[in-house]
Design a protein around this motif. Structure first.
Motif, mmCIF file in Angstrom:
data_model
loop_
_atom_site.group_PDB
_atom_site.id
_atom_site.type_symbol
_atom_site.label_atom_id
_atom_site.label_comp_id
_atom_site.label_asym_id
_atom_site.label_seq_id
_atom_site.Cartn_x
_atom_site.Cartn_y
_atom_site.Cartn_z
ATOM 1 N N GLU A 30 0.837 -1.102 -0.056
ATOM 2 C CA GLU A 30 0.007 -0.028 -0.122
ATOM 3 C C GLU A 30 0.949 1.378 -0.167
ATOM 4 O OE1 GLU A 30 -2.703 2.238 3.123
ATOM 5 O OE2 GLU A 30 -2.994 0.096 3.296
ATOM 6 N N VAL A 31 0.818 2.040 -0.985
ATOM 7 C CA VAL A 31 1.695 3.099 -1.022
ATOM 8 C C VAL A 31 0.901 4.368 -0.976
ATOM 9 C CG1 VAL A 31 3.084 4.532 -2.985
ATOM 10 C CG2 VAL A 31 3.025 1.923 -3.089
ATOM 11 N N THR A 32 1.564 5.104 0.063
ATOM 12 C CA THR A 32 1.044 6.720 0.333
ATOM 13 C C THR A 32 2.117 7.549 -0.013
ATOM 14 O OG1 THR A 32 -0.223 5.621 2.469
ATOM 15 C CG2 THR A 32 0.349 8.103 2.272
ATOM 16 N N ARG A 33 1.896 8.432 -1.006
ATOM 17 C CA ARG A 33 2.756 9.455 -1.585
ATOM 18 C C ARG A 33 2.669 10.645 -0.456
ATOM 19 N NH1 ARG A 33 1.369 6.313 -5.541
ATOM 20 N NH2 ARG A 33 2.889 6.266 -7.464
ATOM 21 N N LEU A 34 3.601 11.056 0.151
ATOM 22 C CA LEU A 34 3.757 11.958 1.348
ATOM 23 C C LEU A 34 4.430 13.420 0.466
ATOM 24 C CD1 LEU A 34 5.047 9.782 3.983
ATOM 25 C CD2 LEU A 34 2.748 10.499 3.761
ATOM 26 N N ASP A 35 4.249 14.649 1.106
ATOM 27 C CA ASP A 35 4.688 15.599 0.552
ATOM 28 C C ASP A 35 6.306 15.680 0.623
ATOM 29 O OD1 ASP A 35 5.377 15.915 3.470
ATOM 30 O OD2 ASP A 35 4.589 17.900 3.579
ATOM 31 N N ALA A 36 6.629 16.717 -0.342
ATOM 32 C CA ALA A 36 8.405 16.998 -0.272
ATOM 33 C C ALA A 36 9.217 15.614 -0.964
ATOM 34 C CB ALA A 36 9.020 17.327 0.982
ATOM 35 N N GLY A 37 8.537 14.871 -1.568
ATOM 36 C CA GLY A 37 9.340 14.008 -2.191
ATOM 37 C C GLY A 37 9.378 12.496 -1.257
ATOM 38 N N ARG A 38 8.690 12.256 -0.813
ATOM 39 C CA ARG A 38 8.565 11.094 0.418
ATOM 40 C C ARG A 38 7.285 10.408 0.243
ATOM 41 N NH1 ARG A 38 8.229 13.149 5.923
ATOM 42 N NH2 ARG A 38 6.726 14.696 5.059
ATOM 43 N N ALA A 39 7.509 9.139 0.394
ATOM 44 C CA ALA A 39 6.487 8.043 0.272
ATOM 45 C C ALA A 39 6.693 7.038 1.268
ATOM 46 C CB ALA A 39 6.704 7.392 -1.076
ATOM 47 N N ARG A 40 5.578 6.527 1.498
ATOM 48 C CA ARG A 40 5.353 5.219 2.588
ATOM 49 C C ARG A 40 4.863 4.185 1.930
ATOM 50 N NH1 ARG A 40 3.427 7.413 6.893
ATOM 51 N NH2 ARG A 40 1.289 7.557 6.067
ATOM 52 N N LEU A 41 5.581 2.804 1.934
ATOM 53 C CA LEU A 41 4.995 1.679 1.426
ATOM 54 C C LEU A 41 4.872 0.863 2.728
ATOM 55 C CD1 LEU A 41 7.720 2.826 -0.004
ATOM 56 C CD2 LEU A 41 6.949 1.063 -1.642
ATOM 57 N N GLN B 252 12.173 10.832 -3.408
ATOM 58 C CA GLN B 252 13.497 10.416 -2.947
ATOM 59 C C GLN B 252 13.645 9.638 -1.515
ATOM 60 O OE1 GLN B 252 15.913 13.996 -2.989
ATOM 61 N NE2 GLN B 252 15.484 14.489 -5.000
ATOM 62 N N GLU B 253 12.659 9.871 -0.533
ATOM 63 C CA GLU B 253 12.564 9.369 0.597
ATOM 64 C C GLU B 253 11.889 8.364 0.681
ATOM 65 O OE1 GLU B 253 12.092 10.508 5.568
ATOM 66 O OE2 GLU B 253 13.356 11.609 4.188
ATOM 67 N N LEU B 254 12.079 7.319 0.907
ATOM 68 C CA LEU B 254 11.055 5.881 0.972
ATOM 69 C C LEU B 254 10.930 5.195 2.385
ATOM 70 C CD1 LEU B 254 11.901 4.202 -2.100
ATOM 71 C CD2 LEU B 254 10.223 5.862 -1.723
ATOM 72 N N LEU B 255 9.851 5.269 3.118
ATOM 73 C CA LEU B 255 9.591 4.590 4.422
ATOM 74 C C LEU B 255 8.897 3.450 4.018
ATOM 75 C CD1 LEU B 255 9.812 4.497 7.449
ATOM 76 C CD2 LEU B 255 7.454 5.786 7.287
ATOM 77 N N LEU C 167 8.194 4.917 -7.819
ATOM 78 C CA LEU C 167 8.230 5.903 -6.957
ATOM 79 C C LEU C 167 9.510 6.921 -7.177
ATOM 80 C CD1 LEU C 167 7.082 4.389 -3.432
ATOM 81 C CD2 LEU C 167 5.695 6.199 -4.703
ATOM 82 N N ARG C 168 10.613 6.229 -7.412
ATOM 83 C CA ARG C 168 11.838 7.175 -7.518
ATOM 84 C C ARG C 168 11.799 7.726 -8.907
ATOM 85 N NH1 ARG C 168 15.163 7.409 -3.001
ATOM 86 N NH2 ARG C 168 15.663 5.189 -2.198
ATOM 87 N N ARG C 169 11.189 7.125 -9.924
ATOM 88 C CA ARG C 169 10.956 7.715 -11.116
ATOM 89 C C ARG C 169 10.035 9.020 -11.254
ATOM 90 N NH1 ARG C 169 10.982 2.223 -13.114
ATOM 91 N NH2 ARG C 169 8.631 2.645 -13.013
ATOM 92 N N ASP C 170 8.923 8.804 -10.212
ATOM 93 C CA ASP C 170 7.954 9.844 -9.873
ATOM 94 C C ASP C 170 8.549 11.044 -9.048
ATOM 95 O OD1 ASP C 170 6.227 8.408 -11.449
ATOM 96 O OD2 ASP C 170 5.128 7.834 -9.668
ATOM 97 N N GLY C 171 9.922 10.965 -8.534
ATOM 98 C CA GLY C 171 10.447 12.136 -7.853
ATOM 99 C C GLY C 171 10.483 11.754 -6.452
#
Length: 114
Positions: free
Chosen positions: A9-20, A47-50, A41-45
């Motif tokens: 389950e992917v949640t796109r957070l602000d400022a180039g961050r995403a939670r999986l 940078q930080e993955l949790l 997610l990296r291709r979409d910009g």
């Protein structure tokens, strides 16, 4: 007995961050699914993955490899939250705890990520 599938389950957070949020087994059969999700997610910009691993029932060497691939797939940090005792021991023994920035509690990680 059939292998448990991996759900991401992917949640796109602000400022180039995403939670999986992962649930199921992270192994040879499912690791490519995680690699693909992180690469997208990296291709979409992002940078930080949790990675929230609190619902992962199994992680083998292929799962560790997928996490490392995600780490090396872009310039930002990869953090792991919700790591169970067996996975934490595996990460400690392989020296990956610091490289993958293992969080102590998912609640603290979720507050910082969200």
């Amino acid at each position: 007995m059939a292998a448990q599938l991996l759900t991401i389950e992917v949640t796109r957070l602000d400022a180039g961050r995403a939670r999986l949020r992962l649930s199921g087994e992270l192994d040879f059969d499912t690791a490519p699914q995680l690699v693909a999700a992180a690469a997208e997610l990296r291709r979409d910009g992002h940078q930080e993955l949790l990675f929230d691993l609190s619902a992962v029932s199994l992680c083998d060497s292929s799962g560790l490899s997928a996490l490392l691939t995600a780490r090396h797939g872009g310039p930002g940090a990869v953090r792991l939250a919700g790591v169970g005792p067996q996975l934490r021991q595996l990460l400690d023994r392989t020296g990956l705890t610091e490289l993958l920035a293992v969080e102590h509690a998912i609640d603290g990680a979720a507050r910082r990520a969200g």
